[in-house]
Design an enzyme around this catalytic site. Sequence first.
Site, short mmCIF file in Angstrom:
data_model
loop_
_atom_site.label_atom_id
_atom_site.label_comp_id
_atom_site.label_asym_id
_atom_site.label_seq_id
_atom_site.Cartn_x
_atom_site.Cartn_y
_atom_site.Cartn_z
N SER A 160 0.87 -1.18 0.00
CA SER A 160 0.00 0.00 0.00
C SER A 160 0.90 1.22 0.00
O SER A 160 2.11 1.12 0.29
CB SER A 160 -0.84 -0.02 1.29
OG SER A 160 -1.43 1.22 1.55
N TYR A 173 -1.94 -1.40 10.63
CA TYR A 173 -1.89 -1.51 9.17
C TYR A 173 -0.56 -0.99 8.64
O TYR A 173 0.10 -1.64 7.81
CB TYR A 173 -3.07 -0.72 8.60
CG TYR A 173 -3.32 -0.88 7.13
CD1 TYR A 173 -4.15 -1.89 6.65
CD2 TYR A 173 -2.74 -0.01 6.20
CE1 TYR A 173 -4.40 -2.02 5.29
CE2 TYR A 173 -2.99 -0.15 4.85
CZ TYR A 173 -3.82 -1.15 4.39
OH TYR A 173 -4.06 -1.28 3.04
P1 NAD Z 1 -11.37 -6.14 0.95
O1 NAD Z 1 -11.81 -5.96 2.35
O2 NAD Z 1 -12.29 -5.80 -0.16
O3 NAD Z 1 -10.84 -7.63 0.74
C1 NAD Z 1 -9.95 -8.23 1.65
C2 NAD Z 1 -10.21 -9.72 1.66
O4 NAD Z 1 -9.30 -10.32 2.59
C3 NAD Z 1 -11.63 -10.05 2.11
O5 NAD Z 1 -12.27 -10.90 1.17
C4 NAD Z 1 -11.40 -10.75 3.44
O6 NAD Z 1 -12.35 -11.78 3.72
C5 NAD Z 1 -10.00 -11.32 3.26
N1 NAD Z 1 -9.43 -11.63 4.56
C6 NAD Z 1 -9.27 -10.79 5.60
N2 NAD Z 1 -8.80 -11.47 6.66
C7 NAD Z 1 -8.64 -12.76 6.26
C8 NAD Z 1 -8.21 -13.94 6.91
N3 NAD Z 1 -7.90 -13.95 8.21
N4 NAD Z 1 -8.17 -15.08 6.21
C9 NAD Z 1 -8.55 -15.11 4.91
N5 NAD Z 1 -8.99 -14.03 4.24
C10 NAD Z 1 -9.03 -12.86 4.92
O7 NAD Z 1 -10.01 -5.31 0.83
P2 NAD Z 1 -9.20 -4.75 -0.42
O8 NAD Z 1 -9.38 -3.28 -0.42
O9 NAD Z 1 -9.49 -5.51 -1.64
O10 NAD Z 1 -7.71 -5.02 0.07
C11 NAD Z 1 -6.90 -6.05 -0.45
C12 NAD Z 1 -5.45 -5.74 -0.13
O11 NAD Z 1 -5.07 -4.53 -0.75
C13 NAD Z 1 -5.16 -5.58 1.35
O12 NAD Z 1 -3.92 -6.16 1.68
C14 NAD Z 1 -5.10 -4.10 1.53
O13 NAD Z 1 -4.31 -3.72 2.60
C15 NAD Z 1 -4.49 -3.69 0.21
N6 NAD Z 1 -4.75 -2.29 -0.13
C16 NAD Z 1 -6.03 -1.82 -0.23
C17 NAD Z 1 -6.24 -0.50 -0.51
C18 NAD Z 1 -7.61 0.10 -0.63
O14 NAD Z 1 -7.70 1.31 -0.71
N7 NAD Z 1 -8.68 -0.68 -0.69
C19 NAD Z 1 -5.15 0.36 -0.72
C20 NAD Z 1 -3.86 -0.16 -0.62
C21 NAD Z 1 -3.68 -1.48 -0.32
#
Ligand code: NAD
Length: 278
Positions: A160, A173
């Site tokens: 991120s 985070y």
């Molecule tokens: P999201 O919440 O839409 O999806 C995350 C997924 O991870 C969910 O389906 C959840 O069930 C799964 N998950 C969480 N804990 C878990 C566990 N213990 N076991 C198995 N699965 C688990 O989130 P997203 O926005 O798609 O984020 C995905 C990645 O991208 C993350 O690592 C997040 O930090 C990173 N990210 C997101 C953003 C953003 O703005 N959305 C920005 C930068 C980085």
Amino acid sequence: MTMNPGPAPHPRPLTPALAAPSVGLDLDGRTVLVTGAASGIGRACALRLVAAGAKVKAVDRQADGLEALLAQSLGLAAAGSLEAHVLDLTDLDAAEEAAAGTDILVNNAGLQLVRPIEEFPPEVFHTVLTVMLEAPFRLIRGALPHMYGQGWGRIINLSSVHGLRASAYKSAYVAAKHGLEGLSKTAALEGAPHGVTSNCVNPGYVRTPLVERQIADQAAAHGIPEDRVVADILLKDSALKRLVEPEEVAEAVAYLCTPEASFITGTSLALDGGWTAH
Ligand code: NAD
């Protein structure tokens, strides 16, 4: 000092979600593991890599989301296939085992809690570090013997902008993502003699449920109305005033799997709208 906030963010993305993949990629015969595949970025990555012909193992703790993903993958005119695997990554032994035989590992699962440090529940800090740092370590550990054995592998870590910069109220985070950056670079150094690359992809704010869920918490933590959170907090440091689409992030992940990207390792590919240019 009061800063000029600039123009209000466009209510719709200025660049629409990619209608079709733009990176040429053939993953026929490759096995891929994507964690957190039931939602958001993981879902977009799983579908993108199936479209490239891969055999994708989609891992998540949410069975419903995986079922929906499986149904969606069947509707793709794709040569690849998708297998759903319900797994809670806090079961670290099971995570390591699930990664055996993987050619491409996409460490994506994540969660977020926005709270000042003095109010941050220690058990949530522990869970965030487990899912977002220790599980990736165990998944890499499980995947490497096969990758090293065949002299080829790709590790892609969804970091991120918070792997490169801190924001207030996101101690767990930010700590997990900074740790992931170090893990990714170490894997790059160890993997290089074996044909294995390891990189981070570093988005700014992506239009996913993870972001939607933190709007209320951000409003409370900063003492502002929810409708000001996107413009005043989330996009404050982004030069480009829009959220990134999950499909754009998946396209960057796809690029890191191409032959053209084979010399790229140990890097952090920012899709942050200019945030880290500050
Ligand atoms: P999201 O919440 O839409 O999806 C995350 C997924 O991870 C969910 O389906 C959840 O069930 C799964 N998950 C969480 N804990 C878990 C566990 N213990 N076991 C198995 N699965 C688990 O989130 P997203 O926005 O798609 O984020 C995905 C990645 O991208 C993350 O690592 C997040 O930090 C990173 N990210 C997101 C953003 C953003 O703005 N959305 C920005 C930068 C980085």
